[in-house]
Design an enzyme around this catalytic site. Structure first.
Site, PDB file in Angstrom:
ATOM      1  N   HIS A 155     -19.405   5.825 -50.350  1.00 18.64           N
ATOM      2  CA  HIS A 155     -18.536   5.207 -49.334  1.00 18.64           C
ATOM      3  C   HIS A 155     -19.288   4.171 -48.505  1.00 18.64           C
ATOM      4  CE1 HIS A 155     -15.339   7.959 -50.231  1.00 18.64           C
ATOM      5  NE2 HIS A 155     -16.115   9.001 -50.037  1.00 18.64           N
ATOM      6  N   ILE A 156     -20.513   4.503 -48.105  1.00 19.45           N
ATOM      7  CA  ILE A 156     -21.257   3.600 -47.210  1.00 19.45           C
ATOM      8  C   ILE A 156     -21.912   2.465 -48.000  1.00 19.45           C
ATOM      9  CG2 ILE A 156     -23.176   3.443 -45.559  1.00 19.45           C
ATOM     10  CD1 ILE A 156     -22.515   6.482 -44.926  1.00 19.45           C
ATOM     11  N   PRO A 207     -27.206  10.716 -50.057  1.00 20.03           N
ATOM     12  CA  PRO A 207     -27.423  11.951 -49.305  1.00 20.03           C
ATOM     13  C   PRO A 207     -28.807  12.501 -49.604  1.00 20.03           C
ATOM     14  CG  PRO A 207     -25.794  12.284 -51.065  1.00 20.03           C
ATOM     15  CD  PRO A 207     -26.268  10.871 -51.175  1.00 20.03           C
ATOM     16  N   ARG A 235     -31.074   9.246 -44.623  1.00 20.81           N
ATOM     17  CA  ARG A 235     -31.725  10.479 -44.212  1.00 20.81           C
ATOM     18  C   ARG A 235     -33.233  10.263 -44.205  1.00 20.81           C
ATOM     19  NH1 ARG A 235     -27.845  11.899 -42.141  1.00 20.81           N
ATOM     20  NH2 ARG A 235     -26.649  13.830 -42.338  1.00 20.81           N
ATOM     21  N   ASP A 259     -33.039   4.114 -38.892  1.00 25.79           N
ATOM     22  CA  ASP A 259     -32.133   4.846 -38.006  1.00 25.79           C
ATOM     23  C   ASP A 259     -32.363   6.341 -38.121  1.00 25.79           C
ATOM     24  OD1 ASP A 259     -29.848   4.905 -36.177  1.00 25.79           O
ATOM     25  OD2 ASP A 259     -28.781   5.878 -37.839  1.00 25.79           O
ATOM     26  N   GLU A 264     -37.205  13.551 -37.139  1.00 26.60           N
ATOM     27  CA  GLU A 264     -36.360  13.141 -36.010  1.00 26.60           C
ATOM     28  C   GLU A 264     -35.861  14.315 -35.164  1.00 26.60           C
ATOM     29  OE1 GLU A 264     -33.160  11.223 -38.378  1.00 26.60           O
ATOM     30  OE2 GLU A 264     -31.819  12.497 -37.228  1.00 26.60           O
ATOM     31  N   HIS A 297     -30.738   7.517 -34.802  1.00 31.81           N
ATOM     32  CA  HIS A 297     -29.638   8.079 -35.614  1.00 31.81           C
ATOM     33  C   HIS A 297     -28.283   7.713 -34.999  1.00 31.81           C
ATOM     34  CE1 HIS A 297     -28.912  11.421 -38.795  1.00 31.81           C
ATOM     35  NE2 HIS A 297     -27.848  10.623 -38.716  1.00 31.81           N
TER      36      HIS A 297
HETATM   37  C1  COI Z   1     -23.767  12.346 -40.708  1.00 31.24           C
HETATM   38  O1  COI Z   1     -22.560  12.151 -40.585  1.00 31.24           O
HETATM   39  O2  COI Z   1     -24.210  13.154 -41.525  1.00 31.24           O
HETATM   40  C2  COI Z   1     -24.718  11.630 -39.872  1.00 31.24           C
HETATM   41  O3  COI Z   1     -25.792  11.352 -40.275  1.00 31.24           O
HETATM   42  C3  COI Z   1     -24.322  11.372 -38.456  1.00 31.24           C
HETATM   43  C4  COI Z   1     -24.472  12.532 -37.627  1.00 31.24           C
HETATM   44  C5  COI Z   1     -25.491  13.531 -37.810  1.00 31.24           C
HETATM   45  C6  COI Z   1     -23.654  12.660 -36.442  1.00 31.24           C
END
Ligand code: COI
Length: 335
Positions: A155-156, A207, A235, A259, A264, A297
């Site tokens: 999607h991204i 992911p 990630r 990001d 983190e 993030h």
């Molecule tokens: C996610 O949607 O998995 C993100 O990385 C954003 C979030 C942790 C709020």
């Protein structure tokens, strides 16, 4: 029905109220605390739980939820790397996520990281703050004409591909499951290595599956072009941060927009008195470089995204509680 939400921020509470008004038969309560063994008791007596956190969900906390008779969990985000799916299976949970709350939020942030690096914004900001308004020698570069390598076109990544094409970039992408629309545009190459080899800018959009931990390691950086711009808004664990720091030191990586960071959880979403108080050595090693931009993030963090995260997660949690098929079920049958 009673649903309890964890990790709720004030900006989400507004949308919770909206959802509650539209669903007067459902009682919702919430806390700003995340789910831990210490806070899990707050969910006692509720039918469903909706949560959001970057810290891992511990087995003990999940076991306690199960002991309270809760079996429907919805997360308000997309990434599921905080779960061990075996725990969810062992305790008989059904899980939903929000996989498409706003791909544009992350894709646009990714683009802004690229642009800020290419136009040397940190250097111009520093000059500006020192009343130095001269152009030279801080000349920038354009996305137009560059080769942008996209790792992962879900999607991204697919939105990033479209944005980059609109900027006039050549896009090279790799994904184990190509997107049919993008395939017609002929952007795919046969391997991750090929993306790394060809790209002037590399951006990650996958992911964090266990097999992909440190997907970008020392060997991967060595395959990239000298001076490559490297972006990670996916990630932190995808990247061997020490290898990245080494690649920045040697000039192999000419700029990095980050990001997310491997470590983190010890830094982001926390408030320190001053930046020196952040003890994480990788964070400190990346800080104060004119060619590194870190954001905590925040790529996801837009009003559109937050609205959808709240509404989609609550809608799906309620559906599960009413024995209806949720819109975004997560297949937890395999790790
Ligand atoms: C996610 O949607 O998995 C993100 O990385 C954003 C979030 C942790 C709020």
């Amino acid at each position: 029905m009673k649903i309890f939400l964890y990790g709720v921020r004030p900006d989400e509470a507004v949308y919770l109220k909206e959802w509650e008004n539209a669903n007067p038969d459902v009682e919702i309560d919430y806390t700003d605390k995340i789910v831990t063994e210490e806070t899990v008791d707050l969910a006692k007596g509720y039918n469903g739980v909706v949560m959001l956190q970057t810290q891992p969900y511990t087995r003990l906390a999940l076991q306690k939820l199960h002991d309270f008779g809760i079996s429907k969990i919805s997360v308000r985000n997309v990434g599921l790397d905080g779960f061990d799916f075996k725990d969810l299976r062992d305790f008989g949970f059904s899980l939903t996520s929000v996989p498409v709350y706003s791909p544009n939020a992350i894709a646009e942030h990714t683009t802004s990281l690229m642009l800020r690096l290419l136009r040397r914004v940190p250097e111009f900001d520093e000059k500006f703050n020192n009343a130095d308004f001269r152009w030279f020698p801080t000349i920038g570069e354009e996305i137009n004409g560059k080769t942008v390598g996209i790792v992962g076109t879900g999607h991204i990544g697919s939105v990033v591909a479209r944005l980059m094409l609109a900027f006039g970039a050549k896009v090279v992408a790799y994904d184990i499951k190509p997107d049919p629309y993008l395939e017609n545009l002929g952007i795919y190459v046969d391997s991750l290595d090929e993306v790394l080899k060809q790209a002037d800018i590399v951006t990650l959009h996958t992911p964090l599956a266990k097999r992909d931990i440190h997907m970008i390691d020392k060997a991967a950086f060595a395959k990239m072009k000298d001076g490559v711009i490297f972006i990670n808004a996916a990630r932190g664990g995808l990247v061997d941060t020490d290898a990245l720091i080494e690649a920045l030191d040697s000039g192999k990586v000419g700029g990095a927009g980050l990001d997310v960071l491997e470590s983190e959880n010890d830094v982001f979403q926390k408030k320190f008195d001053k930046i020196e108080d952040v003890k994480d050595p990788q964070f400190q090693a990346l800080l104060n470089r004119k060619n590194v931009i870190m954001t905590p993030h925040t790529a996801f963090y837009t009003t559109t995204a937050v609205h959808n995260m709240v509404f989609d997660s609550l809608n799906d949690n309620l559906k599960m509680l009413n024995n209806q098929t949720p819109k975004f079920p997560v297949d937890i049958s395999e790790d």
